[in-house]
Design an enzyme around this catalytic site. Structure first.
Site, PDB file in Angstrom:
ATOM      1  N   TYR A  44       0.896  -1.151  -0.161  1.00  0.00           N
ATOM      2  CA  TYR A  44       0.191   0.017   0.191  1.00  0.00           C
ATOM      3  C   TYR A  44       0.891   1.222   0.011  1.00  0.00           C
ATOM      4  O   TYR A  44       1.932   1.290  -0.426  1.00  0.00           O
ATOM      5  CB  TYR A  44      -1.102  -0.249   1.144  1.00  0.00           C
ATOM      6  CG  TYR A  44      -2.240   1.075   0.844  1.00  0.00           C
ATOM      7  CD1 TYR A  44      -2.778   0.732  -0.255  1.00  0.00           C
ATOM      8  CD2 TYR A  44      -2.596   1.581   1.917  1.00  0.00           C
ATOM      9  CE1 TYR A  44      -4.128   1.611  -0.156  1.00  0.00           C
ATOM     10  CE2 TYR A  44      -3.593   2.626   1.704  1.00  0.00           C
ATOM     11  CZ  TYR A  44      -4.514   2.530   0.421  1.00  0.00           C
ATOM     12  OH  TYR A  44      -5.432   3.170   0.715  1.00  0.00           O
ATOM     13  N   LYS A  99     -21.149 -19.977 -11.033  1.00  0.00           N
ATOM     14  CA  LYS A  99     -20.342 -19.561 -12.376  1.00  0.00           C
ATOM     15  C   LYS A  99     -18.946 -19.431 -12.075  1.00  0.00           C
ATOM     16  O   LYS A  99     -17.946 -19.799 -12.626  1.00  0.00           O
ATOM     17  CB  LYS A  99     -21.129 -18.514 -13.021  1.00  0.00           C
ATOM     18  CG  LYS A  99     -20.620 -18.348 -14.763  1.00  0.00           C
ATOM     19  CD  LYS A  99     -21.540 -19.702 -15.234  1.00  0.00           C
ATOM     20  CE  LYS A  99     -21.286 -19.516 -16.539  1.00  0.00           C
ATOM     21  NZ  LYS A  99     -22.093 -20.475 -17.575  1.00  0.00           N
TER      22      LYS A  99
END
Length: 395
Positions: A44, A99
């Site tokens: 970060y 899916k």
């Protein structure tokens, strides 16, 4: 397809489907560890700012330093979910999660389910276009016809990443592969076959188009009002297009009447076909009855008259299942950072899938099973190679 009845609250604790779905089927997993201040400063701020600045200067670096080229958005509006119909975005999420699970398990493809609270074509298109910078591909899922055709067309025009409506093209790829092998088994070429398709929704129209491209002899498409032909009133634009492309024999009337002497039946609807119509088909007939959970023609009936029988169900041989297609198609497209999925890439996927059967071809084995580990790599390789030939590969 017939809808499944809702399970009463009193029975959910005993239902293994509910137990499996509790808490959802997906999670976000980190690919790096952050264990100390140095790691935090790299993953970060401030380290991440250097990567952001580099991508701002060289946008192509996004493919190297983010997950963009490895992740697909699975997009629905919840308007045509399985056999349940228009159940809305929240109720569609278990299917979209499923899916994504299949993308990962069978193709090693990361994906994110996105159920949208809109159904208008303009709204869906604009929403997906605005989300697209985060993804390497878009898989459209369970969007009702005919607007699904317009949505896919417009997204393909506006985006430079693959857009693939699996209900259409995944089904079409697997049907073509299975039919190639069924024809080979019965000693015929695709050009010798006369086909009747029951249904004129998204999957039926896509199947029809890919069979035409592959050189099918003749094909007639029927809906609840009978065979679609150029002189029929009340056709929507998708059906009007099909009317111009199909039905060389100029047939009209019922699907049952069109089956007399036909070589192939492909069922992509909930309409039941009476036994006498099946009996009227040509010798060495091929029946793909894919409605779930109740096929248009029960396999026991089909086997009385047909040489080859396939369904959409896992408890009968020759299951026509989209999971055979979409993981490998996207794996191949992502591997070469394709800008599109072309018709030739779909044909290449079907050819690769059919080829896996090889010398083991038999009446009960015209298509590999969903757990055949050869499937996704073979399709991915064929799709990637064809993308290069078609000029849509970028690496």
């Amino acid at each position: 397809m017939a809808s499944e009845p809702a399970t009463p609250a009193s029975g959910r604790d005993a239902d293994p489907a509910f137990a499996l779905h509790r808490g959802g089927k997906l999670a976000v997993r980190a690919t790096v560890e952050v264990n100390d201040a140095d790691g935090l400063s790299l993953a970060y701020t401030p380290g991440v700012a250097r990567v952001c600045s580099a991508i701002a200067d060289e946008p192509e670096l996004v493919h190297t330093y983010t997950w963009k080229s490895s992740v697909v958005a699975v997009v629905t509006d919840g308007s045509a979910v399985l056999g349940l119909g228009d159940i809305g975005p929240e109720a569609s999420l278990p299917v979209m999660e499923g899916k994504s699970l299949l993308f990962k398990q069978f193709g090693g493809v990361e994906s994110v389910p996105l159920a949208l609270a809109c159904t208008e074509v303009d709204d869906i298109v604009e929403t997906v276009v605005r989300l697209a910078p985060s993804f390497g591909g878009i898989n459209l899922e369970d969007i009702a016809a005919p607007r699904c055709f317009e949505i896919e067309r417009r997204l393909r025009e506006r985006l430079d990443i693959p857009v693939f409506h699996d209900d259409q093209h995944g089904t079409a790829i697997v049907v073509l592969a299975a039919l190639k092998n069924a024809a080979r088994l019965t000693g015929r070429g695709l050009g010798e076959l006369r086909v009747v398709v029951s249904g004129a929704g998204a999957s039926a129209i896509a199947v029809t188009k890919i069979l035409l491209t592959a050189g099918i002899g003749d094909i007639a498409v029927g809906d609840s009002k009978g065979i679609i032909h150029a002189g029929r009133d009340g056709l929507n634009p998708a059906k009007a297009e099909i009317a111009e492309l199909t039905n060389k024999g100029g047939r009209s009337g019922s699907i049952e009447s069109a089956l007399a002497g036909a070589d192939v039946f492909i069922g992509l609807s909930a309409g039941q076909v009476p036994e006498p119509a099946v009996a009227s088909m040509a010798p060495d007939a091929i029946v793909f009855a894919m409605a779930n959970p109740t096929p248009e023609i029960h396999p026991d009936v089909a086997h009385k008259y047909a040489r080859v029988v396939a369904t959409g169900r896992s408890d009968f041989p020759n299951q026509i299942n989209n999971v055979l297609a979409f993981p490998g198609v996207f794996r191949g497209a992502l591997d070469v950072r394709a800008s599109d999925i072309t018709e030739n890439m779909k044909l290449a996927a079907a050819e690769a899938l059919a080829g896996l059967v090889g010398d083991d071809l038999a009446e009960g084995y015209i298509i590999p099973g969903p757990f055949d580990e050869r499937v996704a790599p073979a399709i991915a390789s064929a799709v990637a190679e064809q993308a290069g030939r078609d000029g849509v590969a970028r690496v």
